[in-house]
Design a protein around this motif. Structure first.
Motif, mmCIF file in Angstrom:
data_model
loop_
_atom_site.group_PDB
_atom_site.id
_atom_site.type_symbol
_atom_site.label_atom_id
_atom_site.label_comp_id
_atom_site.label_asym_id
_atom_site.label_seq_id
_atom_site.Cartn_x
_atom_site.Cartn_y
_atom_site.Cartn_z
ATOM 1 N N ASN A 106 8.484 9.324 33.605
ATOM 2 C CA ASN A 106 8.022 7.967 33.909
ATOM 3 C C ASN A 106 7.452 7.246 32.696
ATOM 4 O O ASN A 106 7.036 6.092 32.793
ATOM 5 N N TYR A 107 7.419 7.924 31.556
ATOM 6 C CA TYR A 107 6.806 7.359 30.350
ATOM 7 C C TYR A 107 7.856 6.821 29.390
ATOM 8 O O TYR A 107 9.003 7.301 29.350
ATOM 9 N N VAL A 108 7.450 5.846 28.611
ATOM 10 C CA VAL A 108 8.256 5.360 27.494
ATOM 11 C C VAL A 108 7.395 5.417 26.242
ATOM 12 O O VAL A 108 6.258 4.921 26.241
ATOM 13 N N VAL A 109 7.937 6.020 25.194
ATOM 14 C CA VAL A 109 7.263 6.089 23.899
ATOM 15 C C VAL A 109 7.952 5.109 22.970
ATOM 16 O O VAL A 109 9.151 5.248 22.687
ATOM 17 N N ASN A 110 7.225 4.101 22.531
ATOM 18 C CA ASN A 110 7.747 3.126 21.576
ATOM 19 C C ASN A 110 7.131 3.450 20.217
ATOM 20 O O ASN A 110 5.934 3.271 20.007
ATOM 21 N N LEU A 111 7.944 3.925 19.303
ATOM 22 C CA LEU A 111 7.458 4.504 18.055
ATOM 23 C C LEU A 111 7.978 3.751 16.846
ATOM 24 O O LEU A 111 9.149 3.370 16.801
ATOM 25 N N GLN A 112 7.120 3.551 15.879
ATOM 26 C CA GLN A 112 7.511 3.029 14.582
ATOM 27 C C GLN A 112 6.930 3.944 13.520
ATOM 28 O O GLN A 112 5.749 4.296 13.570
ATOM 29 N N VAL A 113 7.751 4.372 12.587
ATOM 30 C CA VAL A 113 7.268 5.207 11.491
ATOM 31 C C VAL A 113 7.559 4.514 10.171
ATOM 32 O O VAL A 113 8.472 3.688 10.069
ATOM 33 N N GLY A 114 6.774 4.842 9.161
ATOM 34 C CA GLY A 114 6.968 4.255 7.850
ATOM 35 C C GLY A 114 6.690 5.245 6.746
ATOM 36 O O GLY A 114 5.851 6.145 6.889
ATOM 37 N N LYS A 115 7.390 5.088 5.651
ATOM 38 C CA LYS A 115 7.194 5.916 4.453
ATOM 39 C C LYS A 115 7.075 4.978 3.250
ATOM 40 O O LYS A 115 7.396 3.798 3.322
ATOM 41 N N PRO A 116 6.610 5.474 2.124
ATOM 42 C CA PRO A 116 6.451 4.622 0.939
ATOM 43 C C PRO A 116 7.740 3.975 0.462
ATOM 44 O O PRO A 116 7.718 2.866 -0.078
ATOM 45 N N THR A 117 8.866 4.659 0.671
ATOM 46 C CA THR A 117 10.152 4.133 0.214
ATOM 47 C C THR A 117 11.160 4.165 1.356
ATOM 48 O O THR A 117 11.009 4.945 2.301
ATOM 49 N N PRO A 118 12.199 3.336 1.306
ATOM 50 C CA PRO A 118 13.201 3.289 2.383
ATOM 51 C C PRO A 118 14.149 4.483 2.340
ATOM 52 O O PRO A 118 15.342 4.350 2.056
ATOM 53 N N ASP A 119 13.614 5.666 2.643
ATOM 54 C CA ASP A 119 14.366 6.915 2.654
ATOM 55 C C ASP A 119 14.667 7.266 4.108
ATOM 56 O O ASP A 119 13.792 7.741 4.834
ATOM 57 N N TYR A 135 0.811 -1.208 0.000
ATOM 58 C CA TYR A 135 0.000 0.000 0.000
ATOM 59 C C TYR A 135 0.849 1.265 0.000
ATOM 60 O O TYR A 135 0.336 2.359 -0.203
ATOM 61 N N ARG A 136 2.130 1.120 0.245
ATOM 62 C CA ARG A 136 3.080 2.238 0.278
ATOM 63 C C ARG A 136 2.583 3.366 1.193
ATOM 64 O O ARG A 136 2.453 4.525 0.781
ATOM 65 N N PRO A 137 2.339 3.043 2.461
ATOM 66 C CA PRO A 137 1.775 4.048 3.358
ATOM 67 C C PRO A 137 2.822 4.953 3.987
ATOM 68 O O PRO A 137 3.999 4.593 4.112
ATOM 69 N N THR A 138 2.372 6.121 4.387
ATOM 70 C CA THR A 138 3.056 6.907 5.401
ATOM 71 C C THR A 138 2.293 6.655 6.686
ATOM 72 O O THR A 138 1.063 6.752 6.713
ATOM 73 N N PHE A 139 2.978 6.289 7.750
ATOM 74 C CA PHE A 139 2.272 5.968 8.989
ATOM 75 C C PHE A 139 3.174 6.132 10.192
ATOM 76 O O PHE A 139 4.391 6.213 10.085
ATOM 77 N N PHE A 140 2.542 6.195 11.357
ATOM 78 C CA PHE A 140 3.264 5.967 12.594
ATOM 79 C C PHE A 140 2.401 5.109 13.511
ATOM 80 O O PHE A 140 1.174 5.211 13.527
ATOM 81 N N GLY A 141 3.058 4.196 14.228
ATOM 82 C CA GLY A 141 2.420 3.387 15.259
ATOM 83 C C GLY A 141 3.154 3.668 16.553
ATOM 84 O O GLY A 141 4.384 3.674 16.590
ATOM 85 N N MET A 142 2.419 3.933 17.611
ATOM 86 C CA MET A 142 3.054 4.398 18.840
ATOM 87 C C MET A 142 2.346 3.803 20.055
ATOM 88 O O MET A 142 1.130 3.875 20.178
ATOM 89 N N SER A 143 3.125 3.191 20.940
ATOM 90 C CA SER A 143 2.592 2.804 22.241
ATOM 91 C C SER A 143 3.295 3.641 23.300
ATOM 92 O O SER A 143 4.512 3.831 23.253
#
Length: 415
Positions: free
Chosen positions: A221-234, A154-162
């Protein structure tokens, strides 16, 4: 717009005048014993069918429990978390999850779970946003994972965050380091460490050739676990997106005082007084993130992405709290005028077809929904009472009318 829904298991792998009628007997039939007070209708005359008309507190008493407290804490946290549209208008689709220390563990890989237990994770909330409606999974797995590879078409731009809270800053910092190390070691020969110039304490890495980047950072006291994505490996684009998310998210956490375990235990089940007023046909309690939950507007939009299209209406009407109940959603505005403004605009726009309102139920409007789903029934009615508006739904109009009548009576009897 896509209905918000929980993330998959593999997501994070690596005043108005007058008093209400007093109700003495409720649900056997449509007759309600009580005495009407001048200024409001006699709710005994309403056809409520089989539905109860008492506020929740008449049959359910919340008792503080640590597991329940963790759920409430995660709902509180949701109000301080970033929506994709806060940084980019195109990131309007997404998923979410609310978790306690135990349920969160199933969202992480087996290698990471012991670290979370060791550092005494308390609770957390996960959210993801993307520009592609069909991109659902927000996969945080290696490039050779079949599901991840399929989704990347799907070539998304996204972020997933806990975002997780630990008992203290030292535990959070240590947990972030351990989680990153364990995640990196899944494929140490392929992963490559990355630095975020603006956040040198963030632990980040990517796999060259794969269009995603992971970053984990402790903040108090917080931890942000982040994953980001773009359409290409830039890599430059990936680090820029990660920085943009952290720029927007970390200041929000700075404004949210962390909770001690005792404070988690003692959280209010209904801080906005909205669930108390919601129709509840089965007399069920909570809290449950999807069925018995009180959110501020930001948290509500995380779990009900389909409502985000009317964000301006919610904001301009002064919506302060939203209660997602078992049979109704109840919003509380700043005043009665705000509630009237909200109700007027709620069924205004494409996708809504006028439907008859129930007879004798004041301040009620109904619509037939053009598009239905597991979440959206054929008919919906809005019921306004003072500074509150509730929505009730059913696939049959008569049933929706009875629900609306019962909801109005519940509003009246909760005063």
């Amino acid at each position: 717009m896509m209905q918000g829904k929980p993330l998959r298991k593999y997501l994070f792998g690596a005043a108005a005048v007058g008093l209400a009628a007093a109700v003495l007997v409720s649900t056997g039939n449509s007759r309600i014993d009580g005495t009407a007070i001048a200024g409001e209708i006699d709710v005994r005359t309403l056809d409520v069918g089989k539905y109860p008309v008492l506020p929740v507190s008449a049959y359910y008493e919340y008792r503080n429990d640590f597991s329940y407290g963790q759920r409430l804490a995660s709902m509180r946290l949701a109000d301080s978390l970033l929506l994709g549209t806060d940084i980019d208008a195109t990131l309007k689709y997404g998923d979410w999850d609310s978790f306690t220390a135990d349920t969160l563990l199933s969202s992480f890989s087996d290698s990471v779970q012991p670290a979370l237990k060791e550092h005494k994770l308390l609770y957390g909330f996960a959210t993801g946003s993307t520009d592609i409606e069909d991109y659902e999974s927000f996969v945080l797995s290696p490039g050779d994972d079949a599901v991840a590879d399929y989704q990347r078409q799907y070539r998304p731009t996204f972020f997933g965050m806990s975002v997780m809270q630990f008992p203290d800053a030292a535990a959070a910092a240590s947990a972030a380091e351990v989680i990153e190390r364990l995640d990196f070691e899944v494929a140490p020969d392929q992963n490559q460490r990355v630095s975020l110039d603006k956040y040198p304490s963030a632990h980040s890495h990517w796999r060259p050739g794969v269009p995603t980047l992971g970053s984990i950072v402790a903040r108090g006291n917080y931890v942000v676990n982040l994953q980001v994505g773009k359409p290409t490996p830039d890599l430059a684009a990936l680090t820029a997106l990660a920085t943009q998310v952290l720029d927007a998210q970390l200041p929000r956490l700075d404004k949210l005082p962390p909770l001690t375990p005792t404070e988690v235990l003692m959280l209010n089940n209904d801080p906005g007084g909205v669930l108390e007023r919601a129709l509840n046909s089965q007399r069920l309690g909570g809290p449950e993130p999807e069925h018995s939950a009180s959110y501020g507007l930001q948290g509500y939009f995380h779990v009900r992405r389909d409502s985000f299209a009317q964000r301006d209406l919610y904001q301009n009407s002064g919506v302060e709290k939203v209660g997602i109940g078992w049979d109704a959603t109840v919003i509380r505005t700043r005043d009665a005028a705000g509630a009237e403004q909200f109700q007027t605009g709620l069924f205004d726009g494409p996708g809504f077809i006028h439907a008859d309102a129930p007879t004798n139920v004041p301040d009620t409007t109904c619509t037939e929904n053009e598009v239905t789903s597991a979440y959206v029934k054929r008919f919906t009615c809005s019921v306004r009472y003072r500074q509150f508006v509730a929505t009730v739904s059913s696939d049959q109009l008569h049933d929706t009318h009875q629900r609306a009548a019962a909801q109005y009576a519940t509003f009246a009897n909760a005063q």
